[in-house]
Design a protein around this motif. Structure first.
Motif, short mmCIF file in Angstrom:
data_model
loop_
_atom_site.label_atom_id
_atom_site.label_comp_id
_atom_site.label_asym_id
_atom_site.label_seq_id
_atom_site.Cartn_x
_atom_site.Cartn_y
_atom_site.Cartn_z
N GLU A 22 -2.75 6.62 0.10
CA GLU A 22 -1.68 5.64 0.27
C GLU A 22 -2.17 4.21 0.09
N GLY A 23 -3.44 4.04 -0.26
CA GLY A 23 -3.98 2.70 -0.48
C GLY A 23 -4.53 2.02 0.75
N GLU A 24 -4.75 2.75 1.83
CA GLU A 24 -5.29 2.17 3.05
C GLU A 24 -6.81 2.22 3.03
N LEU A 25 -7.46 1.09 3.32
CA LEU A 25 -8.91 1.05 3.40
C LEU A 25 -9.32 1.52 4.79
N GLY A 112 -5.30 -1.98 -7.84
CA GLY A 112 -5.05 -2.14 -6.42
C GLY A 112 -3.89 -3.06 -6.13
N GLU A 113 -3.83 -4.20 -6.83
CA GLU A 113 -2.76 -5.16 -6.59
C GLU A 113 -1.41 -4.62 -7.07
N GLY A 114 -1.41 -3.83 -8.12
CA GLY A 114 -0.17 -3.22 -8.59
C GLY A 114 0.27 -2.05 -7.73
N TRP A 115 -0.67 -1.48 -7.00
CA TRP A 115 -0.41 -0.32 -6.13
C TRP A 115 0.16 -0.78 -4.79
N VAL A 116 -0.59 -1.62 -4.07
CA VAL A 116 -0.18 -2.01 -2.72
C VAL A 116 -0.37 -3.49 -2.45
N GLY A 274 -10.99 2.40 -5.11
CA GLY A 274 -10.36 3.65 -4.70
C GLY A 274 -9.26 4.06 -5.65
N ALA A 275 -8.48 3.09 -6.10
CA ALA A 275 -7.40 3.37 -7.06
C ALA A 275 -7.96 3.93 -8.36
N VAL A 276 -9.13 3.45 -8.78
CA VAL A 276 -9.77 4.00 -9.99
C VAL A 276 -10.04 5.49 -9.79
N GLY A 277 -10.52 5.85 -8.61
CA GLY A 277 -10.79 7.26 -8.34
C GLY A 277 -9.52 8.09 -8.31
N GLY A 282 -5.49 11.81 -11.59
CA GLY A 282 -4.13 11.98 -12.08
C GLY A 282 -3.05 11.38 -11.21
N VAL A 283 -3.43 10.71 -10.12
CA VAL A 283 -2.44 10.04 -9.27
C VAL A 283 -1.98 8.76 -9.96
N ASP A 284 -0.66 8.60 -10.13
CA ASP A 284 -0.13 7.42 -10.81
C ASP A 284 0.05 6.30 -9.80
N VAL A 285 -1.02 5.55 -9.56
CA VAL A 285 -0.99 4.54 -8.51
C VAL A 285 -0.05 3.38 -8.85
N LEU A 286 0.28 3.19 -10.11
CA LEU A 286 1.19 2.12 -10.49
C LEU A 286 2.64 2.58 -10.53
N GLY A 287 2.91 3.83 -10.21
CA GLY A 287 4.27 4.34 -10.23
C GLY A 287 4.63 4.86 -11.61
#
Length: 302
Positions: A22-25, A112-116, A274-277, A282-287
């Motif tokens: 979910e993008g939480e550190l 990361g910025e586009g994700w959360v 983390g978003a790179v990983g 295959g997780v679409d972190v940008l939607g």
């Protein structure tokens, strides 16, 4: 909780953390970038990584300065002289036992910025890191732009001052030579945190000029900026950058473009790694990808 092992490698510090889906550190650790040779630096990196691991990691994502070979198989960061064609992805995968994905640190920030972060919900934007060096990542039509070798968006080498200062890449007048922490020290003999108002104004102006070029070429209206130099120089830097952007971005589709501080603050590099990983799995972190203009923009972004 399954997590991504996030690794951020910079010219002054090495950092590692755990990032949820979910993008939480969740955890973090860091140490200075030290090492008289490539192996010593890698050993120091593994010590930082070991401090955050819990056994729940399912993937490793890495952000590091460029340039690099496709997929980060070999990296040659301009601000880390002891690594030239260093096989970072393979070595980290072997040391951690995890599927490992490597990307440019500024492209990681863009994810990361586009994700959360500040650019969440925005389909077209530029993310920049202004620190020891200057890097960038582009998101267009809701997708991170990679380019032929994975180095797309390297705004640090946009020419902003023809016949200006010599850059580490060998050219003159690159944004990195004019606005990075390294460039400031070389020009003034002082670290960025001791920059005079005149230096702050120059750095901001150069950044605004580069962003205007990208906005005009790529049809975007938002740049989010992170990094110790930019955030350390603060409001006067952002005011100078915005003024130059307003002066230079004059096309119908670029008028009104804005430069904003990145929303994730000092969490950005690790959340981005983390978003790179997660992206690698295959997780679409940008939607979901969408047609231009179909995704909502946050208030104030036109």
């Amino acid at each position: 909780m399954p997590s991504a092992l996030a690794v951020d490698i910079g010219g002054t510090k090495l950092a590692a953390g755990l990032v949820s889906s979910e993008g939480e550190l969740l955890r973090r650790s860091q140490a200075p970038t030290v090492g008289h040779d490539g192996e010593a630096l890698f050993a120091a990196l593994l010590e930082v990584v070991a401090e955050v691991r819990t056994g729940d990691e399912v993937v490793c994502g890495v952000g590091v300065g460029g340039p690099m070979a496709p997929a980060g198989e070999e990296v040659s960061p301009l601000n880390i002289g002891v690594w030239r064609a260093f096989p970072l992805r393979r070595r980290l995968a072997g040391a951690t036992g995890l599927a490992t994905f490597v990307d440019n640190d500024a492209k990681a920030l863009a994810l990361g910025e586009g994700w959360v972060g500040e650019a969440a919900g925005v389909s077209n934007f530029l993310a920049m890191v202004i620190s020891t060096g200057v890097g960038g990542g582009l998101v267009l039509d809701g997708r991170l732009v990679d380019g032929d070798s994975g180095n797309a968006g390297h705004v640090g080498h946009v020419i902003v001052a023809p016949d200006g200062r010599l850059c580490g890449c060998g050219a003159r007048g690159c944004l990195e030579a004019e606005a990075s922490g390294t460039g400031i020290r070389r020009a003034t003999g002082r670290p960025a945190e001791e920059a005079t108002p005149e230096v702050v104004d120059h750095v901001g102006t150069m950044v605004g000029r580069a962003v205007a070029s990208v906005a005009n070429v790529c049809d975007l209206r938002l740049a989010v900026v992170a990094g110790s130099v930019a955030l350390g120089l603060g409001a006067p830097f952002f005011a100078a950058a915005q003024a130059e952007l307003d002066h230079r971005a004059r096309l119908d589709f670029s008028v009104g473009a804005s430069i904003r501080p990145a929303g994730l603050g000092d969490r950005g590099p690790l959340v981005g790694a983390g978003a790179v990983g997660w992206r690698g799995l295959g997780v679409d972190v940008l939607g979901p990808s969408s047609a231009p203009g179909s995704r909502p923009r946050p208030p104030g972004v036109r």
